[in-house]
Design an enzyme around this catalytic site. Structure first.
Site, mmCIF file in Angstrom:
data_model
loop_
_atom_site.group_PDB
_atom_site.id
_atom_site.type_symbol
_atom_site.label_atom_id
_atom_site.label_comp_id
_atom_site.label_asym_id
_atom_site.label_seq_id
_atom_site.Cartn_x
_atom_site.Cartn_y
_atom_site.Cartn_z
ATOM 1 N N GLY A 50 14.520 52.140 55.784
ATOM 2 C CA GLY A 50 15.976 51.806 55.887
ATOM 3 C C GLY A 50 16.455 50.894 54.941
ATOM 4 O O GLY A 50 17.308 50.296 55.126
ATOM 5 N N ILE B 11 20.758 45.742 56.834
ATOM 6 C CA ILE B 11 19.928 44.542 56.966
ATOM 7 C C ILE B 11 19.104 44.488 55.469
ATOM 8 O O ILE B 11 18.828 43.226 55.019
ATOM 9 C CB ILE B 11 18.935 44.651 58.189
ATOM 10 N N GLN C 276 6.276 57.677 61.517
ATOM 11 C CA GLN C 276 5.817 56.468 60.400
ATOM 12 C C GLN C 276 4.568 56.047 60.931
ATOM 13 O O GLN C 276 3.775 55.774 59.846
ATOM 14 C CB GLN C 276 6.934 55.333 60.547
ATOM 15 N N ASN D 283 15.631 49.261 66.247
ATOM 16 C CA ASN D 283 15.721 48.958 67.543
ATOM 17 C C ASN D 283 15.409 50.323 68.431
ATOM 18 O O ASN D 283 15.652 51.572 67.693
ATOM 19 C CB ASN D 283 17.131 48.667 68.245
ATOM 20 N N ASP E 287 16.367 36.348 67.514
ATOM 21 C CA ASP E 287 16.863 35.432 68.966
ATOM 22 C C ASP E 287 16.289 34.020 69.039
ATOM 23 O O ASP E 287 17.089 33.174 69.530
ATOM 24 C CB ASP E 287 15.908 36.412 70.114
ATOM 25 N N HIS F 83 13.701 42.454 73.004
ATOM 26 C CA HIS F 83 14.876 42.059 72.006
ATOM 27 C C HIS F 83 16.074 42.852 72.592
ATOM 28 O O HIS F 83 16.443 43.774 72.142
ATOM 29 C CB HIS F 83 14.754 42.407 70.561
HETATM 30 P P1 NAX Z 1 21.940 50.644 59.081
HETATM 31 O O1 NAX Z 1 22.362 51.978 59.915
HETATM 32 O O2 NAX Z 1 22.905 49.858 58.256
HETATM 33 O O3 NAX Z 1 20.655 51.029 58.330
HETATM 34 C C1 NAX Z 1 19.712 51.694 58.693
HETATM 35 C C2 NAX Z 1 18.928 52.740 57.503
HETATM 36 O O4 NAX Z 1 17.928 53.203 58.067
HETATM 37 C C3 NAX Z 1 20.098 53.693 56.836
HETATM 38 O O5 NAX Z 1 19.899 53.524 55.381
HETATM 39 C C4 NAX Z 1 19.324 55.078 57.211
HETATM 40 O O6 NAX Z 1 19.334 55.848 56.345
HETATM 41 C C5 NAX Z 1 18.113 54.560 57.344
HETATM 42 N N1 NAX Z 1 17.188 55.529 57.946
HETATM 43 C C6 NAX Z 1 17.357 56.280 59.198
HETATM 44 N N2 NAX Z 1 16.428 57.085 59.624
HETATM 45 C C7 NAX Z 1 15.419 56.708 58.751
HETATM 46 C C8 NAX Z 1 13.956 57.128 58.540
HETATM 47 N N3 NAX Z 1 13.532 58.098 58.977
HETATM 48 N N4 NAX Z 1 13.165 56.886 57.507
HETATM 49 C C9 NAX Z 1 13.803 55.778 56.500
HETATM 50 N N5 NAX Z 1 14.907 55.217 56.825
HETATM 51 C C10 NAX Z 1 15.834 55.857 57.587
HETATM 52 O O7 NAX Z 1 21.327 49.771 60.105
HETATM 53 P P2 NAX Z 1 20.983 47.975 59.878
HETATM 54 O O8 NAX Z 1 22.011 47.368 60.128
HETATM 55 O O9 NAX Z 1 20.255 47.924 58.581
HETATM 56 O O10 NAX Z 1 19.744 47.790 61.164
HETATM 57 C C11 NAX Z 1 18.659 48.617 61.087
HETATM 58 C C12 NAX Z 1 18.004 48.575 62.466
HETATM 59 O O11 NAX Z 1 17.481 47.139 62.818
HETATM 60 C C13 NAX Z 1 18.692 49.024 63.823
HETATM 61 O O12 NAX Z 1 18.048 49.689 64.472
HETATM 62 C C14 NAX Z 1 19.117 47.922 64.335
HETATM 63 O O13 NAX Z 1 19.510 47.998 65.722
HETATM 64 C C15 NAX Z 1 18.084 46.821 64.370
HETATM 65 N N6 NAX Z 1 18.479 45.230 64.487
HETATM 66 C C16 NAX Z 1 17.260 44.896 65.022
HETATM 67 C C17 NAX Z 1 17.275 43.419 65.216
HETATM 68 C C18 NAX Z 1 16.015 42.625 65.809
HETATM 69 O O14 NAX Z 1 16.209 41.493 66.204
HETATM 70 N N7 NAX Z 1 14.898 43.213 66.214
HETATM 71 C C19 NAX Z 1 18.289 42.651 65.151
HETATM 72 C C20 NAX Z 1 19.287 43.385 64.083
HETATM 73 C C21 NAX Z 1 19.423 44.704 64.059
HETATM 74 O O15 NAX Z 1 20.407 45.159 65.238
#
Ligand code: NAX
Length: 323
Positions: free
Chosen positions: A10, A15, A111, A130, A158, A186
């Site tokens: 990603g 992030i 993955q 998530n 968190d 989470h």
């Molecule tokens: P974004 O939507 O900005 O970025 C996600 C990226 O992942 C995109 O560039 C997309 O093309 C890429 N992607 C999608 N499918 C993929 C795959 N099969 N292989 C490789 N890349 C792929 O999301 P972002 O704000 O960066 O958040 C990423 C993830 O973190 C989300 O699932 C979000 O919910 C999760 N979070 C988790 C947190 C935690 O504490 N565990 C907190 C922050 C965040 O909410």
């Protein structure tokens, strides 16, 4: 000169856009070790990824060895020392949580299979995308050659949120708060727990708040902090999430002198079902962790522990066909 390979999935996302720069400007490794970054995203994000690569180069980081951008899991994961699984599909309007679970579960299954095929078994994996805890369970299931202790899910955001909100309430600097932990998922069922907190320089800090504040304000505020950020910013937490991933990775590499919260594969500790990724209080040393056992848990606290466990079991039921 030695190097370590860190893979970020990603990598064209929000992030990653904070995380990469935090990683390269930080002091995570000794000075003689440089970082090779393997940046993975889907083909549709290739153009953005190129822009990100150019920006990294423009920083002229001393910590950087090289950058690989790719949409191939084999290229991204091969020889990696640390894998940060950030990439996932966001929840879109009208989508059920169960649909998101299944969509993302498939990404993490693929993955996991690729990691098991191409990685050395010493690789350390942090799951961020998530639903992070359940995605970690899927990855762990599909990586039989990698010890489950090498896989953790991010709860540090968190924990950081909880520490910061609590420190502000009792009016002390955040670093003076110790042993504040977060149990469970989470999600909005997590249990931020102040029962073991120590505050440096304050023996009687508990007269600065009351239990009603903990139950009615502190716990729900931490549980719903992600939604609060979206309300204000119009976007989900990114910089704070990236900072937490940095903290989590730093802990794994360099250990921590405080109690830490991470999602780990359960083994019936605290009577929590086995085979889910659940956040426990941990002592983390260089390259290993140990769940802190035998803490006294009140009846009320235990009810919080069970509520968040139940949610994780439900999530596991939804994706059971992928296990
Ligand atoms: P974004 O939507 O900005 O970025 C996600 C990226 O992942 C995109 O560039 C997309 O093309 C890429 N992607 C999608 N499918 C993929 C795959 N099969 N292989 C490789 N890349 C792929 O999301 P972002 O704000 O960066 O958040 C990423 C993830 O973190 C989300 O699932 C979000 O919910 C999760 N979070 C988790 C947190 C935690 O504490 N565990 C907190 C922050 C965040 O909410």
């Amino acid at each position: 000169m030695k190097k370590k390979i860190i893979t970020i999935t990603g990598a064209a996302g929000n992030i990653a856009y904070s995380l990469i720069f935090r990683l390269l400007s930080g002091q995570i490794f000794p000075k003689n070790i440089k970082i090779q970054l393997n940046l993975l995203d889907i083909p549709e994000s290739a153009k953005i990824l190129k822009g990100v690569k150019y920006e990294i180069e423009d920083c002229a980081f001393k910590t950087l060895d090289s950058i690989v951008t790719t949409d191939s899991m084999e290229v991204a994961f091969g020889d990696s020392d640390y894998i940060l699984l950030v990439g996932a599909k966001p929840r879109i309007k009208g989508m059920q949580r169960s649909d998101l679970l299944l969509d993302n579960a498939n990404i993490f299954k693929d993955q996991g299979i690729a990691i098991n095929k191409h990685c050395k078994d010493s690789v350390r994996i942090i799951v961020v995308g998530n639903p992070a805890n359940t995605n970690a369970l899927i990855v762990s299931h599909h990586t039989p050659k990698i010890p489950p202790e090498n896989i953790t899910s991010l709860m540090r955001l968190d924990q950081n949120r909880a520490k910061s909100i609590f420190a502000s309430k009792i009016n002390v600097p955040v670093p003076s708060i110790r042993r504040l932990i977060v149990w469970g998922n989470h999600s909005a069922t997590q249990f931020p727990d102040i029962n073991n907190v120590q505050v440096e320089g304050l023996d009687n800090f508990d007269n600065k708040y009351n239990n009603d504040w903990i139950r009615e304000d502190f716990i729900p505020r931490v549980q719903n902090r992600g939604a609060e950020i979206i309300d204000y910013r119009g976007k989900s937490s990114a910089a704070s999430a990236a900072s937490a991933v940095y903290d989590h990775l730093n802990c794994i590499i360099n250990g921590s002198g405080d109690w830490e919260s991470m999602g780990v594969l359960t083994t019936n500790t605290y009577n929590i079902s086995s085979e889910i990724f659940y956040s426990f209080p941990l002592n983390v040393n260089t390259n290993n962790y140990k769940v802190i056992e035998n803490l006294e848990i009140s009846e009320l606290s235990y009810s919080y522990l069970k509520t968040t466990e139940e949610e994780l079991i439900n999530e596991r039921d939804i994706i059971k066909d992928l296990l």
